[in-house]
Design a protein around this motif. Sequence first.
Motif, PDB file in Angstrom:
ATOM      1  N   CYS A 258       0.831  -1.213   0.000  1.00  0.00           N
ATOM      2  CA  CYS A 258       0.000   0.000   0.000  1.00  0.00           C
ATOM      3  C   CYS A 258       0.858   1.253   0.000  1.00  0.00           C
ATOM      4  CB  CYS A 258      -0.913   0.015   1.227  1.00  0.00           C
ATOM      5  SG  CYS A 258      -2.085  -1.339   1.253  1.00  0.00           S
ATOM      6  N   LEU A 259       1.848   1.267   0.875  1.00  0.00           N
ATOM      7  CA  LEU A 259       2.656   2.471   1.027  1.00  0.00           C
ATOM      8  C   LEU A 259       3.503   2.739  -0.205  1.00  0.00           C
ATOM      9  CD1 LEU A 259       3.785   1.927   4.727  1.00  0.00           C
ATOM     10  CD2 LEU A 259       2.165   3.636   3.890  1.00  0.00           C
TER      11      LEU A 259
ATOM     12  N   SER B 140       1.522   4.235  -3.021  1.00  0.00           N
ATOM     13  CA  SER B 140       1.251   5.642  -2.745  1.00  0.00           C
ATOM     14  C   SER B 140       2.488   6.499  -3.025  1.00  0.00           C
ATOM     15  CB  SER B 140       0.828   5.771  -1.294  1.00  0.00           C
ATOM     16  OG  SER B 140       0.492   7.093  -0.980  1.00  0.00           O
ATOM     17  N   LEU B 141       3.612   6.022  -2.538  1.00  0.00           N
ATOM     18  CA  LEU B 141       4.864   6.767  -2.718  1.00  0.00           C
ATOM     19  C   LEU B 141       5.236   6.868  -4.195  1.00  0.00           C
ATOM     20  CD1 LEU B 141       7.130   8.142  -1.177  1.00  0.00           C
ATOM     21  CD2 LEU B 141       8.293   5.958  -0.991  1.00  0.00           C
ATOM     22  N   ASP B 142       5.104   5.772  -4.906  1.00  0.00           N
ATOM     23  CA  ASP B 142       5.416   5.773  -6.343  1.00  0.00           C
ATOM     24  C   ASP B 142       4.571   6.802  -7.071  1.00  0.00           C
ATOM     25  OD1 ASP B 142       7.240   3.795  -6.016  1.00  0.00           O
ATOM     26  OD2 ASP B 142       6.058   2.204  -6.951  1.00  0.00           O
ATOM     27  N   HIS B 143       3.292   6.815  -6.743  1.00  0.00           N
ATOM     28  CA  HIS B 143       2.408   7.733  -7.444  1.00  0.00           C
ATOM     29  C   HIS B 143       2.824   9.182  -7.193  1.00  0.00           C
ATOM     30  CE1 HIS B 143      -1.405   8.437  -9.603  1.00  0.00           C
ATOM     31  NE2 HIS B 143      -1.360   9.582  -8.960  1.00  0.00           N
ATOM     32  N   ILE B 144       3.181   9.455  -5.963  1.00  0.00           N
ATOM     33  CA  ILE B 144       3.617  10.812  -5.640  1.00  0.00           C
ATOM     34  C   ILE B 144       4.915  11.153  -6.346  1.00  0.00           C
ATOM     35  CG2 ILE B 144       4.599  12.188  -3.758  1.00  0.00           C
ATOM     36  CD1 ILE B 144       2.367  11.249  -1.994  1.00  0.00           C
TER      37      ILE B 144
ATOM     38  N   SER C  17     -12.435  19.551 -11.789  1.00  0.00           N
ATOM     39  CA  SER C  17     -11.232  20.373 -11.909  1.00  0.00           C
ATOM     40  C   SER C  17     -10.014  19.462 -12.112  1.00  0.00           C
ATOM     41  CB  SER C  17     -11.052  21.181 -10.637  1.00  0.00           C
ATOM     42  OG  SER C  17     -10.725  20.317  -9.574  1.00  0.00           O
ATOM     43  N   PRO C  18      -8.934  20.006 -12.628  1.00  0.00           N
ATOM     44  CA  PRO C  18      -7.713  19.214 -12.775  1.00  0.00           C
ATOM     45  C   PRO C  18      -7.237  18.655 -11.430  1.00  0.00           C
ATOM     46  CG  PRO C  18      -7.507  21.299 -13.951  1.00  0.00           C
ATOM     47  CD  PRO C  18      -8.784  21.352 -13.184  1.00  0.00           C
ATOM     48  N   ALA C  19      -7.348  19.460 -10.382  1.00  0.00           N
ATOM     49  CA  ALA C  19      -6.905  18.998  -9.069  1.00  0.00           C
ATOM     50  C   ALA C  19      -7.741  17.804  -8.613  1.00  0.00           C
ATOM     51  CB  ALA C  19      -6.990  20.120  -8.045  1.00  0.00           C
ATOM     52  N   ALA C  20      -9.057  17.864  -8.845  1.00  0.00           N
ATOM     53  CA  ALA C  20      -9.927  16.751  -8.458  1.00  0.00           C
ATOM     54  C   ALA C  20      -9.567  15.501  -9.242  1.00  0.00           C
ATOM     55  CB  ALA C  20     -11.381  17.126  -8.667  1.00  0.00           C
ATOM     56  N   ASN C  21      -9.183  15.685 -10.488  1.00  0.00           N
ATOM     57  CA  ASN C  21      -8.776  14.527 -11.282  1.00  0.00           C
ATOM     58  C   ASN C  21      -7.469  13.936 -10.779  1.00  0.00           C
ATOM     59  OD1 ASN C  21     -10.977  14.472 -12.989  1.00  0.00           O
ATOM     60  ND2 ASN C  21     -10.087  16.007 -14.353  1.00  0.00           N
ATOM     61  N   TRP C  22      -6.584  14.802 -10.345  1.00  0.00           N
ATOM     62  CA  TRP C  22      -5.329  14.312  -9.783  1.00  0.00           C
ATOM     63  C   TRP C  22      -5.619  13.453  -8.558  1.00  0.00           C
ATOM     64  CZ3 TRP C  22      -2.284  13.845  -5.542  1.00  0.00           C
ATOM     65  CH2 TRP C  22      -0.919  13.552  -5.763  1.00  0.00           C
ATOM     66  N   LEU C  23      -6.498  13.986  -7.710  1.00  0.00           N
ATOM     67  CA  LEU C  23      -6.900  13.257  -6.505  1.00  0.00           C
ATOM     68  C   LEU C  23      -7.486  11.903  -6.837  1.00  0.00           C
ATOM     69  CD1 LEU C  23      -8.769  15.368  -3.850  1.00  0.00           C
ATOM     70  CD2 LEU C  23      -6.582  14.198  -3.719  1.00  0.00           C
ATOM     71  N   ALA C  24      -8.346  11.893  -7.858  1.00  0.00           N
ATOM     72  CA  ALA C  24      -8.993  10.641  -8.244  1.00  0.00           C
ATOM     73  C   ALA C  24      -7.948   9.619  -8.670  1.00  0.00           C
ATOM     74  CB  ALA C  24      -9.991  10.898  -9.368  1.00  0.00           C
TER      75      ALA C  24
ATOM     76  N   ALA D 206      -4.834   4.761  -7.453  1.00  0.00           N
ATOM     77  CA  ALA D 206      -3.551   4.057  -7.343  1.00  0.00           C
ATOM     78  C   ALA D 206      -3.407   3.393  -5.974  1.00  0.00           C
ATOM     79  CB  ALA D 206      -2.401   5.029  -7.588  1.00  0.00           C
ATOM     80  N   CYS D 207      -3.719   4.142  -4.917  1.00  0.00           N
ATOM     81  CA  CYS D 207      -3.568   3.608  -3.558  1.00  0.00           C
ATOM     82  C   CYS D 207      -4.550   2.479  -3.295  1.00  0.00           C
ATOM     83  CB  CYS D 207      -3.770   4.714  -2.525  1.00  0.00           C
ATOM     84  SG  CYS D 207      -2.566   6.043  -2.653  1.00  0.00           S
ATOM     85  N   LEU D 208      -5.809   2.740  -3.632  1.00  0.00           N
ATOM     86  CA  LEU D 208      -6.846   1.768  -3.315  1.00  0.00           C
ATOM     87  C   LEU D 208      -6.678   0.489  -4.122  1.00  0.00           C
ATOM     88  CD1 LEU D 208      -9.895   4.198  -3.169  1.00  0.00           C
ATOM     89  CD2 LEU D 208      -8.795   3.064  -1.253  1.00  0.00           C
TER      90      LEU D 208
END
Lengths: 186, 186
Positions: free
Chosen positions: A158-159, A162-166, B145-152, B157-159
Motif C-alpha cells: 500500500c505504502l 502511494s509513494l510511487d504515485h507521488i 477540476s484538474p486537481a480533483a482529477n489528480w486526486l482521483a 492508485a492507492c486503493l
Amino acid sequence: MPADLSPVSTLCLAILHRGEATGYEIKKECVEGDYRYFIDASYGAIYPALARLAAEGFATHREETQPGRPARKVYAITPKGRDALLTALSEPPEPDVFRSRFLLVAKFASELPQEVVARALAERRRQLAEELEHIAKFVEGEGDSPAANWLAAYGRACLSASLDHIDTNGDALVALADRPVAHAAE
Amino acid sequence: MPADLSPVSTLCLAILHRGEATGYEIKKECVEGDYRYFIDASYGAIYPALARLAAEGFATHREETQPGRPARKVYAITPKGRDALLTALSEPPEPDVFRSRFLLVAKFASELPQEVVARALAERRRQLAEELEHIAKFVEGEGDSPAANWLAAYGRACLSASLDHIDTNGDALVALADRPVAHAAE
DNA sequence: TGATCCATGTAAGCCGTTACATGATTGG
DNA sequence: CCAATCATGTAACGGCTTACATGGATCA
C-alpha cells in the motif's frame, strides 16, 4: 460478561498479549511502535484503562522497584483477558479510517501558492518513506510471526504504491498550483 | 486575526468554497461525498460551526422557505472566509491518519478462528471496492477540476494496490488462522 | 547545566457524539 | 402504512487530550 472493551482497553490487551508491559511502554508502542495503526492513546487514557483492566481481572500487575528509577507497574494479561480480547476482535470490525489533510490541500491545489502545495507533497512523501522504513527495519530485524510478516507485506504494497504515485505525478500537482504570488499570511 | 479555524469549520468552508450549501447538505457531503477523507462531522458539530462562521463574517446565510418542507438556511462563503480557508490550508499540514481495525485482526490471525479472519478480510475488500467505485463514478460523471482529477488518480492508485494485494494474498492470511474450533462467543 | 528519558498518575476542560424534539412529504 | 428524506437545532453526557505534579539519572 466481558462488558465489552473500549478501544483503548482493546489496544492495551493486544499489546499485553505478546508480553508484559508498563503503561509507559504501551504508550510508546502505540505512538512509534507496531501498534500505531490501531489507535493513538495518551497517558490519560492508558493508565485508567490499565487500572480498570486489572480491577476487572483482565490483567494482573506486579510492582517492580528499581534503584534510582520510579517504580514500574508491570502488567500481564490473564486468560480472562485473552478471551475478552479475542472476543472483541471477533466482532464485526468497524470500517478503516483514513483522514488526510494532504488530500484537502491537493483538492485546493489550484487556489494555493506553489510552495504550499510542494510542501504538503514533500511532507506526505516524507511520512510515507518513514513508514516504509519502519516496515523494512521490522522485517530485517526478524521474521516475528507469520501474521506480522503478512502485515508487513501488505503495508509495503500500500505504502509503496502511494509513494510511487507521488514520485511520478507530484510535479503535475505542483504545476496546477497558483503562480507564486504569495497568498499566504503568517 | 482569523482566530484559526477548527477542523469542522475548515471543512465547512472548503465545501462552501465550491458553492452554497445547507448544514444538511454539508453533513451528507462529508459522510458519503467527496469530502469524506477529511473529517467526519455530525450535525451537533456542523450547525454550531456554521453559526459561528456566519457570526464572524466568514459566511453569510439566506433563509429559503419552501412549501411543505422545513426552511433551509443556505450558507455562502465570503471573501474573508475564502482568505481564512486558504490561510488555514497553507499552514504546515498535520500528518495523515490511518486507523485500521482490520490490521489488528490480521495481526492476531493465528489466534482467531478462520471465519473471523475471512470476514474481516471480506469486509475490508468490500470497503476498498466501494471507494474505488465512488472514484470511478466521479471521473465518469465529469472531469471536474484538474486537481480533483489528480486526486482521483492518486486515490485509485492507492486503493487498487491495496485491493490487489488482498485479492492475491488474502487466502494466505486465512490459512494462518486457527482451525475452525469456534473460539468466539456471540 | 539543561534537556531528555524513565515513570505514574490526576484534574480540568474541550470537543464532539448521541439522543431528543418536531413535522410534512414522498416512496416502497 | 411505515420508513426514509428533508431540515434545523439543543442538551447532556462521555471520553480523551492537555497540563500539571514529582523527581532521579543520563547524556550532550
